[in-house]
Scaffold this motif. Structure first.
Motif, PDB file in Angstrom:
ATOM      1  N   GLN A  71     -12.016   2.460  -1.276  1.00 33.85           N
ATOM      2  CA  GLN A  71     -13.065   1.433  -1.368  1.00 33.85           C
ATOM      3  C   GLN A  71     -13.172   0.892  -2.788  1.00 33.85           C
ATOM      4  N   ALA A  72     -13.056   1.766  -3.796  1.00 36.67           N
ATOM      5  CA  ALA A  72     -13.121   1.307  -5.187  1.00 36.67           C
ATOM      6  C   ALA A  72     -11.965   0.368  -5.504  1.00 36.67           C
ATOM      7  N   LEU A  73     -10.793   0.676  -5.010  1.00 36.99           N
ATOM      8  CA  LEU A  73      -9.633  -0.199  -5.232  1.00 36.99           C
ATOM      9  C   LEU A  73      -9.807  -1.540  -4.526  1.00 36.99           C
ATOM     10  N   GLN A  74     -10.303  -1.501  -3.307  1.00 39.48           N
ATOM     11  CA  GLN A  74     -10.474  -2.741  -2.551  1.00 39.48           C
ATOM     12  C   GLN A  74     -11.554  -3.625  -3.175  1.00 39.48           C
ATOM     13  N   GLU A  75     -12.645  -3.027  -3.615  1.00 35.40           N
ATOM     14  CA  GLU A  75     -13.743  -3.825  -4.173  1.00 35.40           C
ATOM     15  C   GLU A  75     -13.375  -4.432  -5.526  1.00 35.40           C
ATOM     16  N   THR A  76     -12.542  -3.729  -6.318  1.00 33.82           N
ATOM     17  CA  THR A  76     -12.163  -4.250  -7.635  1.00 33.82           C
ATOM     18  C   THR A  76     -10.884  -5.066  -7.590  1.00 33.82           C
ATOM     19  N   GLY A  77     -10.086  -4.859  -6.542  1.00 36.46           N
ATOM     20  CA  GLY A  77      -8.819  -5.586  -6.441  1.00 36.46           C
ATOM     21  C   GLY A  77      -7.731  -5.024  -7.323  1.00 36.46           C
ATOM     22  N   ALA A  78      -7.873  -3.782  -7.819  1.00 33.32           N
ATOM     23  CA  ALA A  78      -6.882  -3.178  -8.708  1.00 33.32           C
ATOM     24  C   ALA A  78      -5.628  -2.800  -7.930  1.00 33.32           C
ATOM     25  N   ASN A  79      -4.508  -2.722  -8.653  1.00 29.93           N
ATOM     26  CA  ASN A  79      -3.222  -2.341  -8.063  1.00 29.93           C
ATOM     27  C   ASN A  79      -3.191  -0.819  -7.905  1.00 29.93           C
ATOM     28  N   PRO A  80      -3.105  -0.285  -6.678  1.00 29.57           N
ATOM     29  CA  PRO A  80      -3.132   1.177  -6.484  1.00 29.57           C
ATOM     30  C   PRO A  80      -1.986   1.892  -7.181  1.00 29.57           C
ATOM     31  N   SER A  81      -0.847   1.234  -7.342  1.00 26.02           N
ATOM     32  CA  SER A  81       0.311   1.904  -7.935  1.00 26.02           C
ATOM     33  C   SER A  81       0.121   2.178  -9.417  1.00 26.02           C
ATOM     34  N   ARG A  82      -0.884   1.540 -10.049  1.00 19.66           N
ATOM     35  CA  ARG A  82      -1.155   1.774 -11.471  1.00 19.66           C
ATOM     36  C   ARG A  82      -2.220   2.854 -11.686  1.00 19.66           C
ATOM     37  N   LEU A  83      -2.755   3.407 -10.606  1.00 22.76           N
ATOM     38  CA  LEU A  83      -3.777   4.448 -10.692  1.00 22.76           C
ATOM     39  C   LEU A  83      -3.142   5.811 -10.456  1.00 22.76           C
ATOM     40  N   ARG A 107      -1.726   8.563  -0.925  1.00 25.62           N
ATOM     41  CA  ARG A 107      -0.346   8.157  -1.282  1.00 25.62           C
ATOM     42  C   ARG A 107       0.123   7.005  -0.406  1.00 25.62           C
ATOM     43  N   SER A 108      -0.360   6.983   0.844  1.00 26.82           N
ATOM     44  CA  SER A 108       0.034   5.884   1.737  1.00 26.82           C
ATOM     45  C   SER A 108      -0.523   4.548   1.265  1.00 26.82           C
ATOM     46  N   HIS A 109      -1.555   4.572   0.417  1.00 33.14           N
ATOM     47  CA  HIS A 109      -2.108   3.337  -0.151  1.00 33.14           C
ATOM     48  C   HIS A 109      -1.472   2.997  -1.495  1.00 33.14           C
ATOM     49  N   GLY A 110      -0.507   3.835  -1.963  1.00 30.62           N
ATOM     50  CA  GLY A 110       0.200   3.534  -3.202  1.00 30.62           C
ATOM     51  C   GLY A 110      -0.316   4.277  -4.412  1.00 30.62           C
TER      52      GLY A 110
END
Length: 753
Positions: free
Chosen positions: A602-614, A638-641
């Motif tokens: 949810q934090a990634l979706q709300e901010t629009g950040a690239n999951p592969s950089r987290l 991991r399935s979300h990157g």
């Protein structure tokens, strides 16, 4: 007057004295042989016989009196009732008119001189209906009365005169008043009510004259009946007191036969209420009261047994038969209130069995109960009077010592000696359910003198010392000192400030760079900082453990994660920072939340950040705690990157097979291995092994805690690809980190050919 009264009371007093002697000498022993039901039946039979005799005797005279009075009623009193009812219904009509006018508002009342208002419809309708019913009743009663009038009598002349006035009253007063009520006309109703009042008063004079005439006629007949009644009454007044005296004496006799043993019963109950359950109960005979006394005696024995059992339940533990918390508090209260000189020190020892929950969970509660009973026997073997031992909880025991010594040091030494005896006794192995159990105990010791503290304070201090013993490694005793209390109060205050800090936005993020072998930035690790309004910057080593223990680490960790995602999104907008990674530490308590994975997504979706950089950093102990849950959450993320790093690698107990199961991408070599990697005989072989393991597993390696050029060179020799430490930069606030990034990128650009 007093002399006359005393003379009159003398025979009665003599009679009571004689009756009392008769009762105690002759009657009481015999009466108690009769059942109360038998005595009451005899008393009722005697009373019935007397009543029948008096009734038969008086019926004849009373019958004659009744016949005479009946004639009075039939001939004169009944017409009087009819005339009275006519007068009452006429008066009721006046009341109905007044009630209809009473509901009229004051502002619209005709008497105020203001504009007229209509009557209340419901009230006026009810009044009109009631008046019509009264008029019909008056007609019926009058016609019935007229039929009884003797011709050519004074009564007939009065009746004819009243009849004329009654007609005027009905036609000239009540009929117009009914019409005004039906029309809801307040003014007309008020006027007709006044007119009706005048007609009523005129007619009422005649009807009262008729009533007086009837009463005069009835009086002569009544006097004849009263003469017969007086004769009968005189005879009754003679016979009735005689019968009442006889029955009273019999009743007193009966009452004394019942109340005397009941007083004995009441006395027994009174003694029982005072807790005297061993009082003797005398049983006088075989009647119902005697049966009651027998049952009461049995009840007394049972209550005594129950009281002992209740006292046992209230003050002693059911499982171990030791005194319980309530009994302990009483003993502590007694010790605190003792004022004998000199005031010797005493000690309160709080014992908590180490790992008792494990015994319950693995071997079952029955074995756990048996273990507690065995522990009790060992405690009782060591704790002898004047010392006192109690069980206050599941696996908690308390020892209250007797007076030890007036010198604090010597008293403390005695308390420690007793604690060591207890530790030794409870540490001895015991055979139970086919298992050899090796128990251990943590003991908190609190010294006190009478009047020096409250019960709550003593238990709190002993509890604090006991937890200090557990923190120090268990199976030992620790004595309370004021510094413990100060540390506890400081931790409590700091925990409360943590709540406010999260609400008041007192937290910030610092970023420690992660670089490649040439020093070029690859990303950063996010580190939390807290600037207290009064205390300034508080190190993480102080507030992170408090956040973990209080549960605040969960909302704080979520805040850190969201801020990191927001920063990643900002970096994505710049060409020179779009490939930077951010590593975020995840606490065990935060990771074990059921919705942790969904919070990250949810934090990634709300901010629009690239999951592969987290990159989420987990410790070895966290990963190994619940391997199935850990793997499930990691695979989902991991399935979300999202990528994972295993922090402080090499300090835990993970195995190669476990590492293969976890979806890891990064291993972070702990700084303890990096510290002496450049020295002779240091940890270089361990680092080399970790590097080889990472290559075999296809994992990236990050070396933490790089502080010197020699460490950097040694790691480069091991072909370590990524570095983090003070050699490159300390953790920086965001603005300073941005400056560091620009400087590093400019330097890298200048060094390029």
């Amino acid at each position: 007057m007093l002399t006359q009264r005393s003379t009159a009371d003398a025979p009665a007093q003599a009679g009571v004295a004689w009756l009392d002697r008769l009762w105690h000498r002759s009657l009481a022993p015999q009466i108690h042989r009769w059942r109360i039901g038998t005595r009451l039946a005899a008393m009722m039979a005697l009373a019935a016989a007397v009543a029948v005799a008096l009734t038969a005797w008086g019926v004849r005279g009373l019958g004659e009196s009744a016949e005479s009075l009946h004639r009075v009623y039939q001939e004169r009193m009944k017409p009087v009732r009819m005339l009275s009812q006519i007068a009452q219904h006429m008066l009721a009509n006046q009341h109905q008119l007044q009630m209809a006018l009473a509901r009229l508002p004051l502002s619209g009342h005709p008497s105020t001189g203001r504009s007229a208002a209509q009557l209340d419809a419901a009230t006026a309708h009810n009044a009109a209906s009631a008046i019509e019913r009264n008029v019909q009743t008056i007609d019926t009663l009058w016609h019935a009365y007229v039929e009884r009038i003797a011709p050519n009598s004074a009564e007939q002349g009065l009746a004819e005169r009243f009849a004329r006035k009654r007609t005027d009253y009905l036609q000239l007063a009540m009929a117009p008043a009914l019409a005004a009520l039906r029309n809801l006309d307040a003014a007309q109703t008020l006027e007709r009510a006044a007119s009706a009042r005048q007609y009523y008063e005129r007619a009422n004079e005649d009807i009262q004259a008729l009533i007086d005439l009837q009463f005069d006629s009835a009086l002569a007949a009544y006097e004849t009946g009263m003469l017969r009644y007086q004769n009968t009454r005189t005879l009754a007044l003679i016979a009735l007191p005689t019968a009442m005296l006889a029955l009273g004496l019999l009743g007193l006799w009966q009452i004394r036969s019942i109340t005397h043993p009941l007083r004995a019963v009441i006395a027994v109950f009174h003694r029982m209420a005072q807790g005297r359950l061993d009082s003797a109960i005398a049983v006088p005979g075989r009647d119902e009261v005697s049966t009651l006394l027998n049952e009461l005696q049995t009840l007394q024995y049972r209550l005594a047994d129950n009281e002992r059992a209740i006292h046992r339940l209230a003050y002693y533990d059911v499982l171990t038969d030791l005194p319980n918390r309530r009994r302990l508090r009483e003993r502590i209260e007694d010790a605190l209130q003792t004022r004998t000189a000199p005031l010797a020190h005493r000690a309160l020892l709080l014992l908590d069995l180490d790992h008792f929950k494990t015994i319950n969970d693995t071997l079952g509660h029955e074995v756990g109960d048996e273990f507690l009973r065995e522990t009790t026997q060992r405690l009782q073997a060591v704790v002898q009077p004047p010392h006192f031992v109690a069980r206050i909880g599941g696996d908690e025991f308390v020892v209250l010592t007797g007076a030890l010594d007036t010198d604090y040091s010597h008293a403390l030494a005695c308390a420690h000696a007793l604690a060591q005896q207890l530790l030794a006794a409870l540490a001895a192995p015991c055979q139970m359910a086919g298992h050899t159990l090796h128990g251990s105990t943590s003991i908190g010791v609190c010294m006190f003198r009478p009047g020096s503290a409250t019960i709550k304070e003593l238990l709190k201090r002993a509890d604090l010392a006991m937890y200090q013993a557990k923190s120090a490694g268990r199976n030992q005793a620790c004595a309370f000192d004021p510094a413990m209390q100060a540390r506890l109060e400081e931790s409590t205050a700091l925990t409360a400030a943590l709540h406010q800090g999260l609400q008041n936005d007192e937290f910030s993020l610092h970023f420690q760079p992660q670089v490649d072998a040439q020093g070029h930035p690859l990303g950063a690790e996010v580190l939390l900082r807290w600037k207290h309004p009064q205390q300034g910057l508080i190190p993480p080593s102080r507030f992170i453990p408090l956040a973990e223990s209080s549960g605040l680490i969960v909302p704080i960790g979520h805040w850190v994660l969201r801020q990191a995602c927001m920063q990643l999104k900002v970096w994505e907008a710049e060409r020179h920072t779009e490939r930077l990674e951010l590593a975020v530490n995840v606490s065990a308590r935060q990771f074990r939340q059921p919705d942790f994975a969904m919070q990250v997504v949810q934090a990634l979706q709300e901010t629009g950040a690239n999951p592969s950089r987290l990159v989420l950093e987990l410790t070895e102990s966290l990963a190994m705690e619940d391997l199935d849950d850990t793997t499930t959450k990691m695979e989902l993320l991991r399935s979300h990157g999202i990528r994972f790093a295993l922090d402080d690698f090499g300090t835990g107990f993970s195995s190669l097979s476990v590492l293969r199961q976890l979806p890891l991408q990064v291993l972070k070599i702990d700084g303890s291995f990096v510290r002496d990697i450049a020295s002779h005989g240091g940890s270089a072989p361990i680092v080399s092994t970790i590097m080889g393991l990472a290559r075999d597993l296809g994992l990236q390696v990050v070396a933490e805690g790089v502080e010197t050029f020699a460490q950097h060179q040694a790691l480069r020799t091991q072909q370590c690809p990524c570095f983090q430490g003070y050699l490159f930069s300390r953790p920086l606030p965001l603005a300073e980190f941005d400056n560091w990034l620009h400087a590093s990128i400019s330097l890298a650009t200048r060094d390029q050919p």
